[in-house]
Scaffold this active site. Structure first.
Site, PDB file in Angstrom:
ATOM      1  N   THR A  12       0.824  -1.218   0.000  1.00 20.23           N
ATOM      2  CA  THR A  12       0.000   0.000   0.000  1.00 20.23           C
ATOM      3  C   THR A  12       0.856   1.266   0.000  1.00 20.23           C
ATOM      4  OG1 THR A  12      -0.049  -0.188   2.398  1.00 20.23           O
ATOM      5  CG2 THR A  12      -1.954  -1.054   1.207  1.00 20.23           C
ATOM      6  N   ARG A  40      -3.097  -1.984   9.684  1.00 19.58           N
ATOM      7  CA  ARG A  40      -3.914  -0.815   9.302  1.00 19.58           C
ATOM      8  C   ARG A  40      -4.554  -0.999   7.934  1.00 19.58           C
ATOM      9  NH1 ARG A  40       0.834   1.371  11.492  1.00 19.58           N
ATOM     10  NH2 ARG A  40       1.886   1.278   9.484  1.00 19.58           N
ATOM     11  N   SER A  41      -3.883  -1.676   7.033  1.00 14.37           N
ATOM     12  CA  SER A  41      -4.387  -1.797   5.655  1.00 14.37           C
ATOM     13  C   SER A  41      -5.008  -3.151   5.366  1.00 14.37           C
ATOM     14  CB  SER A  41      -3.246  -1.579   4.662  1.00 14.37           C
ATOM     15  OG  SER A  41      -2.703  -0.327   4.838  1.00 14.37           O
ATOM     16  N   CYS A 128      18.146   4.863  -2.431  1.00 14.91           N
ATOM     17  CA  CYS A 128      17.732   5.433  -3.725  1.00 14.91           C
ATOM     18  C   CYS A 128      18.758   6.417  -4.301  1.00 14.91           C
ATOM     19  CB  CYS A 128      16.365   6.099  -3.593  1.00 14.91           C
ATOM     20  SG  CYS A 128      16.195   7.105  -2.122  1.00 14.91           S
ATOM     21  N   HIS A 248      14.786  12.200  -7.711  1.00 17.53           N
ATOM     22  CA  HIS A 248      15.892  12.844  -6.997  1.00 17.53           C
ATOM     23  C   HIS A 248      16.888  13.425  -8.011  1.00 17.53           C
ATOM     24  CE1 HIS A 248      14.336  11.177  -3.413  1.00 17.53           C
ATOM     25  NE2 HIS A 248      15.276  10.308  -3.083  1.00 17.53           N
TER      26      HIS A 248
END
Ligand SMILES: NC(=O)c1ccc[n+]([C@@H]2O[C@H](COP(=O)([O-])OP(=O)(O)OC[C@H]3O[C@@H](n4cnc5c(N)ncnc54)[C@H](OP(=O)(O)O)[C@@H]3O)[C@@H](O)[C@H]2O)c1
EC number: 1.2.1.11
Length: 343
Positions: A12, A40-41, A128, A248
């Site tokens: 999610t 939560r999901s 990343c 980025h």
């Protein structure tokens, strides 16, 4: 073609959603697909290639019968990755939990695919900003060794996850409507103090560590050494969050071991898989995050000699950090393993 049972942990989230897009786009050979997130999901529905899947809470036994586990659930990797490996899955992990573990390969497929073979169940996806930087360093490094790198990053809010994306939107709206601005996520949700990112820059990503560097800065140093297998490269990083949604950017200054002219550097970069040279000052052509968003490649431009130092070279590098900086890199690792019969 053989098909694999695949689990996506963090399905999610910003990276998890991109995993889903990529396996659809690239016709990834999956059979069963399990979408996992936190409690939560659990119960949410997500459509993948026209079929609805219900998100399940990730538990240690979620990985039964799973062969490929793509992890983008943050620090929960530390506990769940070894559990998935016990069930025989290969885990490709986006968190920083295992990156510097000497037994875990840290891989960018265009740069050091040979490291994959050493895996014992877990393969780490680099940070990343590191992935985007090493994509531009590798073709140069292979031609003329690199003595020193000075890098400053301009990192998009999506690098801090889905909550940071919403925070930028909410703050921009608040500023435009002259309402009070609420800051609750950046520089990091785990900190007690937060700053506005809309119409601002924050020179602080992740936590502060030794010498007043941030952990993000030290990831760029240590992970680049591990990926290029060369700890002798001097690397100095400053990482900055900017009010950009996605992709980025990095200003990179290099001191090389020998001569390399800008045209030669452009040629090396243009030939490297996954890199596109966008460099024509006369036509105002250079990489920008808006243009790089949603693309697989890393874009390099503003390539020019740094005359202040012997064998100096400057470049400006931009890449979509949710794609090549995270989900795409992990999917490419899985595809490489499939094609090399390593899985
Ligand atoms: N965003 C980037 O550009 C980027 C780039 C490289 C690496 N990464 C790394 O990738 C990972 C995910 O980042 P993200 O940006 O996608 O974050 P995100 O948007 O905040 O999403 C986090 C995901 O992890 C799930 N999650 C959180 N805690 C969990 C738990 N205890 N058990 C199971 N699932 C849990 C969340 O589920 P819920 O929806 O249930 O909360 C959500 O699906 C992080 O390790 C991050 O450092 C991110």
């Amino acid at each position: 073609m053989k098909k694999y049972n695949v689990a996506i942990l963090g399905a999610t989230g910003a990276v998890g959603r991109e995993f889903i897009k990529l396996i659809e786009e690239r016709n990834f050979p999956y059979n069963e697909l399990k979408l996992l997130a936190s409690e939560r999901s659990a119960g949410k529905e997500i459509e993948v290639a026209g079929k609805k899947y219900t998100v399940e809470e990730a538990r240690p036994d979620s990985f039964k019968e799973i062969q490929i586990a793509l992890f983008a659930g943050g620090s929960i990797s530390k506990t769940l990755a070894p559990e998935a490996v016990k069930f025989g899955a290969v885990v490709i992990d986006n968190s920083s939990a295992f990156r510097m573990d000497p037994e875990v390969p840290l891989v960018v497929p265009e740069v050091n695919p040979e490291a994959i073979k050493q895996h014992r169940g877990i393969i780490a996806n680099p940070n990343c900003s590191t992935i985007i930087m090493v994509m531009a360093l590798k073709p140069i490094y292979d031609s003329v060794k690199i003595k020193r790198v000075v890098v400053s990053t301009y990192q998009a809010v999506s690098g801090a996850g889905k909550e940071a994306i919403d925070e930028l939107t909410d703050q921009v709206e608040a500023v435009m409507e002259e309402r009070p601005v609420k800051a609750r996520v950046l520089p990091s949700a785990s900190l007690d103090k937060h700053y506005q990112i809309a119409f601002n820059l924050i020179p602080h990503i992740d936590i502060f560590v030794d010498g007043d560097y941030t952990k993000e800065e030290m990831k760029m140093v240590n992970e680049t050494h591990k990926i290029l297998n060369d700890p002798s490269i001097g690397i100095s990083a400053t990482t900055v969050r900017v009010p950009v949604y996605r992709a980025h950017s990095e200003s990179i200054n290099l001191e090389l071991d020998g001569p390399l002219s800008p045209p030669e550097a452009k040629e090396l970069l243009a030939k490297f898989p996954g890199v596109i040279v966008q460099d024509n000052p006369a036509e105002m052509i250079y990489p920008m995050p808006l243009l790089a968003s949603g693309h697989d490649e890393v874009f390099v431009g503003r390539i020019r000699e740094d005359k202040s130092v012997k064998h100096g070279l400057n470049m400006w590098v931009v890449g979509d950090q949710i794609r090549k900086g995270a989900a795409l890199n992990a999917v490419q690792i899985a595809e490489y393993m499939i094609h090399q019969n390593l899985i």
